[in-house]
Design a protein around this motif. Sequence first.
Motif, mmCIF file in Angstrom:
data_model
loop_
_atom_site.group_PDB
_atom_site.id
_atom_site.type_symbol
_atom_site.label_atom_id
_atom_site.label_comp_id
_atom_site.label_asym_id
_atom_site.label_seq_id
_atom_site.Cartn_x
_atom_site.Cartn_y
_atom_site.Cartn_z
ATOM 1 N N VAL A 381 0.844 -1.192 0.000
ATOM 2 C CA VAL A 381 0.000 0.000 0.000
ATOM 3 C C VAL A 381 0.879 1.242 0.000
ATOM 4 C CG1 VAL A 381 -1.779 1.286 1.254
ATOM 5 C CG2 VAL A 381 -1.846 -1.213 1.212
ATOM 6 N N ILE A 382 0.638 2.170 -0.928
ATOM 7 C CA ILE A 382 1.423 3.401 -1.016
ATOM 8 C C ILE A 382 0.595 4.623 -0.609
ATOM 9 C CG2 ILE A 382 3.004 2.509 -2.754
ATOM 10 C CD1 ILE A 382 1.314 3.888 -4.896
ATOM 11 N N LYS A 401 -0.658 2.664 4.880
ATOM 12 C CA LYS A 401 0.573 2.723 4.090
ATOM 13 C C LYS A 401 1.605 1.735 4.630
ATOM 14 C CE LYS A 401 3.635 6.184 2.029
ATOM 15 N NZ LYS A 401 3.928 7.641 1.954
ATOM 16 N N GLY A 402 2.181 0.939 3.738
ATOM 17 C CA GLY A 402 3.190 -0.042 4.127
ATOM 18 C C GLY A 402 2.654 -1.452 4.251
ATOM 19 N N ASP A 433 -3.731 2.437 -5.347
ATOM 20 C CA ASP A 433 -3.352 2.500 -3.931
ATOM 21 C C ASP A 433 -2.151 1.628 -3.596
ATOM 22 O OD1 ASP A 433 -5.253 4.326 -2.985
ATOM 23 O OD2 ASP A 433 -6.802 2.779 -2.862
ATOM 24 N N VAL A 434 -1.648 0.845 -4.569
ATOM 25 C CA VAL A 434 -0.583 -0.109 -4.257
ATOM 26 C C VAL A 434 0.521 -0.068 -5.318
ATOM 27 C CG1 VAL A 434 -2.137 -1.680 -3.039
ATOM 28 C CG2 VAL A 434 -1.768 -1.985 -5.497
ATOM 29 N N GLU A 435 1.636 -0.709 -4.966
ATOM 30 C CA GLU A 435 2.718 -0.951 -5.916
ATOM 31 C C GLU A 435 3.135 -2.406 -5.799
ATOM 32 O OE1 GLU A 435 6.027 1.488 -4.843
ATOM 33 O OE2 GLU A 435 6.370 0.461 -2.923
ATOM 34 N N LEU A 436 3.612 -2.979 -6.880
ATOM 35 C CA LEU A 436 4.092 -4.353 -6.835
ATOM 36 C C LEU A 436 5.386 -4.413 -6.033
ATOM 37 C CD1 LEU A 436 3.412 -5.452 -10.509
ATOM 38 C CD2 LEU A 436 2.285 -6.334 -8.465
ATOM 39 N N VAL A 437 5.501 -5.419 -5.174
ATOM 40 C CA VAL A 437 6.711 -5.600 -4.379
ATOM 41 C C VAL A 437 7.700 -6.397 -5.216
ATOM 42 C CG1 VAL A 437 7.680 -6.555 -2.263
ATOM 43 C CG2 VAL A 437 5.403 -5.532 -2.243
#
Length: 511
Positions: A381-382, A401-402, A433-437
């Motif tokens: 979550v960003i 976030k996180g 709302d997210v980024e790929l890890v």
Amino acid sequence: MGYGGFPRMDFGGYRVGYSGYRPMSRMIEVTSFNLSASTVAFQGSRVPGFTTIQLQTNVPTRGYLLIVGSGVQTKINLSTIAYKTVHKVDWVPWDDTKKAPLPVGIYQIKGYLTDQEYNQMQGYPLGQLTVVSESSPKPMIDGVSPNPAVFSPKYGQTQTNSIQIPFNLNRPAEVQLAIRNINGDEIYTGSKETLSPGSHTVSWNGTDKTGRIVMDGSYEIVFKTIETAYNYPSTTPLTWRSGTITIKDADYYIPVSRLREIVTDASFQSPSFTPDGDGINDRVTGQFTLAVPAKLSIFIANAAGAHAALVVSEQTFEAGTHTFEWDGSDIMGGKVPNGSYYIKLNVIEGPNSGYITFPSAVKVQNMYEVKPMQPEKRVRVISDTAKMSVDPAGQGYTAVKGDTFPLMSEAIENGKYTVLVKEGVTGTISVSDVELVTEPSSTKPTADYIVVSGDTLWKIASKFNTTSSEIVTLNNLDPNKYLYVGQKLKVPASASQPEQQPATTYSVVSG
């Protein structure tokens, strides 16, 4: 002809009747006449927007005044039923016939009165007033300044704690406070008060029409007014939007401290069950203890806190210990997946309610597993907060976030990923709302660990020479929630373990 055959005579604008069987009636006389303002304007700003008219007569009378000038005339009713010696009315310069403000000009005031013996005063000159125009009319209400502007209504204090809303009223009116939410819905209305011009204060304790404390957010202050200056045509309230109030840290739900006074304990009587319909261990019994009589509903919550099932609808229980059963069904009529489930009670006191969840869990087994895609990929979550929909039935869940979640699939539907939110619980989250890890936590060698009685994050971290935060990250845990006996956790594989056993399942036993 007059009464009893006697003639009726007029005297200088008023008429006196008399009878041969009684003394001559007393004449109507105006003993005083006053205007609070002789120059007025409609919604006046530089000059008053109304005038108070006071007329006194020597005998009780009823009737009206006629305002004449600038080619128009309009009535001001003094009293149509009761006979009075003192008449007092507030009036704005309004033409009640044309339904418009009176034109600028000088107006004569004439009296038309009748006493209890039907003697009449017709067109008696009382004085004059001047009507002027205003380039910037004054509103009915101004000077609104809520104190405090940010308010925190607390449970049990709504009768003694409120926000004060001072305001200035510029013309006589019936006034009612209303509070609206962000959608424009009217959630609260105060009592109606008929007020004179000047400074006034109303209050609001932060509750809605039912008496429940409102949720945090911004609320609009609205005044509804009906002008009471005589002959003003308004019968439908005008609304004056007069600022906002911020509600913060409000007790929308009954505080947990109060809930713990009502419900002292709740637990399942078995650690697990298998609602697979084979007739063996298909149901589980739960119990809860009340310190006082209470009205409540009983839910079964999944690991994400969402309502998986409703087992007892709103019902009143006496103080003491009570039991209930659950057959593993969910709110949609199906069966829940494997996972851990908790007792969640919704307690109701008057218009207020609150949820309390107890740490004792029951494990659903031999049903279907909810597993993320393999090899595992995660999203992080960003956004500061992200609103999610979780199973069953798309209930709300807030990620911060996180937070990281394993993907159920890399497919994007309607701009959302489907992720594993908690054990046995899937949900959707917006791609924005997210980024790929790029380096998922599963790349580190791990071992499985089964939680036993007395375990804490710190104790488990110490056993495996790691940190509590590492265990939280590996398992996507909420550090503020309890661990439960039987819970399976991933832990870093210890460097001291034999090389031929890099990832094993370890269960702590007595000693």
